[in-house]
Design a protein around this motif. Sequence first.
Motif: not given
Length: 89
Positions: A24-36, A40-56
């Motif tokens: 539901d939320h991508s902090q990376l998109d907010e951080l780089i919005h309109d910067t050009g 890429t977030h590690q969750a986009d490329v790893l086979r499994t999402v790290p535990p608690h990635a949605d919180r930490f």
Amino acid sequence: MINRELCRLAPDLVSFQEVVKSPDHSQLDELIHDTGLHGTHQADVLRTVPPHADRFGGSAIATRWPHRVEEVLDLRTSDANDIPGVRWQ
């Protein structure tokens, strides 16, 4: 505030830690919005999402130029519970 500074500084490469990514939320998109920057977030490329990635969060990278992930390496030992590494190009 970080987005404003990225717009002002116009860096070629930025590495982020503890960037929250969930379905539901991508902090990376907010951080780089309109910067050009292209991000890429590690969750986009790893086979499994790290535990608690949605919180930490996790690691992310943003570059002035489009980039691609060349290789993903899981550097954990069999008894470790840490986060796998990602190699960027």
